[in-house]
Motif scaffolding. Structure first.
Motif, PDB file in Angstrom:
ATOM      1  N   LEU A  24       0.832  -1.207   0.000  1.00 15.58           N
ATOM      2  CA  LEU A  24       0.000   0.000   0.000  1.00 15.58           C
ATOM      3  C   LEU A  24       0.866   1.256   0.000  1.00 15.58           C
ATOM      4  N   VAL A  25       1.959   1.220   0.767  1.00 14.99           N
ATOM      5  CA  VAL A  25       2.853   2.378   0.801  1.00 14.99           C
ATOM      6  C   VAL A  25       3.446   2.627  -0.582  1.00 14.99           C
ATOM      7  N   ALA A  28       0.813   3.937  -2.978  1.00 14.34           N
ATOM      8  CA  ALA A  28       0.502   5.338  -2.686  1.00 14.34           C
ATOM      9  C   ALA A  28       1.615   6.234  -3.212  1.00 14.34           C
ATOM     10  N   GLY A  32      -0.732   7.177  -6.113  1.00 15.90           N
ATOM     11  CA  GLY A  32      -1.561   8.176  -5.424  1.00 15.90           C
ATOM     12  C   GLY A  32      -0.921   9.557  -5.377  1.00 15.90           C
ATOM     13  N   TRP A  33       0.276   9.622  -4.842  1.00 21.81           N
ATOM     14  CA  TRP A  33       0.966  10.900  -4.693  1.00 21.81           C
ATOM     15  C   TRP A  33       1.215  11.598  -6.040  1.00 21.81           C
TER      16      TRP A  33
ATOM     17  N   CYS B 112      -8.961  -0.957  -5.563  1.00 16.16           N
ATOM     18  CA  CYS B 112      -7.936   0.075  -5.755  1.00 16.16           C
ATOM     19  C   CYS B 112      -6.740  -0.482  -6.527  1.00 16.16           C
TER      20      CYS B 112
END
Lengths: 312, 281
Positions: A24-25, A28, A32-33, B112
């Protein structure tokens, strides 16, 4: 509740999150970022230098609308003649035509590969070759085959009497986009064929035996039995390919060097951000592309009825 | 028309199609090989066979210092290897959690992950550019490992989750009875049976990283740090008007042959991996 089972469940939930944390990190960080920053830049006048020292300014929606926006509906030449308008048209023409062609060809390939004949394993392997070739390499290979002066395609068509003068396949705006479509179809039909073949091999045999006994014509059997049965799998594959086609970049960039006649939405975004250094404007265009692909993704998820609960 | 002539005609039709399909799929690559073996003026004849086959194009790939093709191959191998290792390490634990443990929010997470795999790469281009420069990954071949995770990781997690979910329940239950920790279950129970899935996803991640063009073109400007797809797109001749097609085709054949060998060797597994990645969901 203090029974041992729920204690176990709690512990398993904890370890699940622990196991997921690294992934997940990373997701992201890589998705995401940067996506968030890209959307942010689309409201600014950022350039490649000013994103380094944060000297860019907020400009509101002017990268999207108005005289300097991607949606400049008041452009003197008309919106569809602006580079971005052309990029949208090219991307959709490219995607629709190549996905339709490769779906039809893919089904034909799959039907042939599903038949029994000598050397079937070899032909199945041969079909994988275009898929295994890097996109950039297939683009270069075809650029050489389609070379206007020395290309083997012109030579073959000429000796067959189909054309009487060499055609500049990738340079002539009348042919360039369709040349790119041809290369994409060549490269991705195998993928479509394999997915269709997988669906074909799961079909029940007894329907076919019954049809055979009743003497129904094979073409009719295909349209009345086979096609409806493989339809759901085929549609999922189609949308999957469509999502891929909508983000096309490499083939077009290499074969027609970013000419406006064939530029894709991805190519336009890269040109504005990297070549022209309009990070804000390019980011606005890429946000629009993201929204379009996002909408198609939702459609895909709905159609494929993805099994999220893991209940099989 | 009696039955046997009908059957004969059907067979002729089938074999014609088979030949056409094979030609369609193989001819361009065959022609690339032929071109790569031609030199000088022979390049501009469209003969389908090299009259005087030579390896000069291949040799010149490695002897022109301005275009260090050997170095580019090394860069591509390096970054693809790093991407495979990172994706598999992260993917295995994530897949275990998503495939075997029931917990709240799992469906949303899977969604996701799938959504990220559909990302258009350019949507993150400017944000990634900033990130790469800030953390000092810009302009290094190994730095490409980070952006490449955007397409390899979701795919790896997804395919491995499908695989893990289909493994028999008893395997894990016995281990829990024996007091095995979740980490122990992954390393001692699941890893040994996951090899086929790991090989498939690893190979597909390798191919994806090996072929990537947009990020490699944008995030590496340094000539010695380029990867092979960018290298091939930049091969140029002595002047602007002379494009060395023989050399470009030689490079193309070199970077493609190993892939074709790998793909053919792992045919069945790859087809299985692609199907579970795209259709089964």
């Amino acid at each position: 509740m203090t029974n041992p089972k729920s204690e176990l469940t709690r512990e398993r939930t904890r370890s699940a999150w622990l196991f997921l944390a690294p992934t997940l990190v990373v997701l992201a960080l890589v998705a995401g970022w940067p996506l968030g920053r890209t959307i942010w830049f689309s409201f600014t006048d950022a350039s490649l230098d000013s994103i380094g020292d944060s000297t860019y300014k907020l400009v509101g929606l002017s990268n999207y609308f108005g005289e300097y926006g991607v949606f400049n509906f008041a452009a003197p030449e008309g919106f569809w003649q602006t580079d971005w308008g052309m990029a949208i048209q090219n991307t959709f023409k490219f995607s629709l035509v190549s996905v339709v062609l490769e779906t039809v060809l893919g089904v034909v390939f799959a039907l042939v590969l599903n038949a029994e004949f000598k050397g079937r394993a070899l032909v199945r392997a041969a079909v994988l070759v275009p898929w295994a070739i890097p996109t950039i390499v297939s683009a270069k290979m075809w650029a050489w085959i389609m070379h206007d002066q020395f290309g083997v395609l012109n030579a073959m068509l000429r000796s067959a009497g189909i054309i009487d003068h060499n055609i500049a396949w990738t340079a002539d705006p009348a042919y360039a986009l369709w040349s790119v479509v041809l290369v994409d179809v060549w490269k991705t039909t195998p993928f479509m064929a394999l997915l269709t073949l997988a669906a074909l091999q799961m079909l029940p045999r007894d329907c076919y035996e019954a049809a055979h006994v009743d003497g129904i014509h094979p073409v009719k059997v295909f349209f009345k039995v086979t096609l409806p049965l493989i339809w759901p799998a085929l549609m999922v594959a189609v949308i999957f390919r469509l999502l891929d086609a909508l983000r096309v970049f490499d083939i077009i960039y290499v074969m027609t060097s970013n000419s406006v006649a064939t530029i894709s939405m991805s190519g336009f975004v890269r040109r504005e951000i990297v070549d022209n250094n309009y990070v804000g404007y390019g980011s606005a265009a890429s946000t629009v592309l993201f929204l379009i692909i996002g909408a198609c993704t939702l459609l895909y998820l709905k159609l494929s009825r993805v099994d999220l609960g893991g209940k099989k | 028309m009696n039955l046997s002539t009908q059957r004969l005609l059907g067979n002729i039709g089938l074999y014609t199609l088979v030949v056409l399909i094979s030609l369609f799929c193989l001819f361009p690559f065959y022609f690339a090989i032929v071109t790569s073996l031609k030199q000088g003026t022979e390049l501009f004849s469209t003969s389908l066979w090299p009259d005087a086959p030579t390896l000069k194009n291949y040799i010149s790939l490695f002897t022109v210092p301005e275009q260090p093709f050997g170095r580019h191959i090394f860069n591509s191998l390096g970054v693809s290897f790093l991407v495979v290792v990172a994706s598999l390490l992260l993917g295995v634990t994530a897949a275990y959690a998503l495939g075997r443990i029931q917990f709240k929010g799992r469906g949303l997470l899977l969604l996701c992950v799938l959504a990220v795999s559909m990302f258009p790469q350019v949507a993150v281009l400017s944000g990634m550019f900033e990130l790469m420069q800030t953390i000092g990954f810009y302009n290094h071949w190994w730095g490409l490992t980070l952006p490449y995770m955007i397409f390899t990781l979701p795919f790896t997690v997804w395919v491995l989750t499908t695989f893990v979910r289909d493994l028999p329940k008893e395997l894990e239950e016995a281990a829990i009875m024996d007091g095995c920790t979740p980490w122990g279950i992954i390393t001692k129970v699941f890893l040994p049976v996951m090899w086929p899935a790991l090989v498939t996803t690893g190979l597909l991640a390798f191919i994806a990283a090996w072929n990537e063009f947009l990020f490699a073109l944008t995030f590496v400007l340094n000539n010695t740090d380029r990867t092979v797809p960018v290298s091939i797109s930049l091969i140029s001749g002595a002047d602007k008007y002379e494009i060395p097609w023989g050399k470009i085709m030689a490079a193309s054949v070199l970077v493609t042959l190993p892939l074709i060998v790998l793909v053919l060797a792992f045919q069945r597994k790859i087809v299985g991996g692609l199907t579970s990645g795209a259709v089964k969901g």
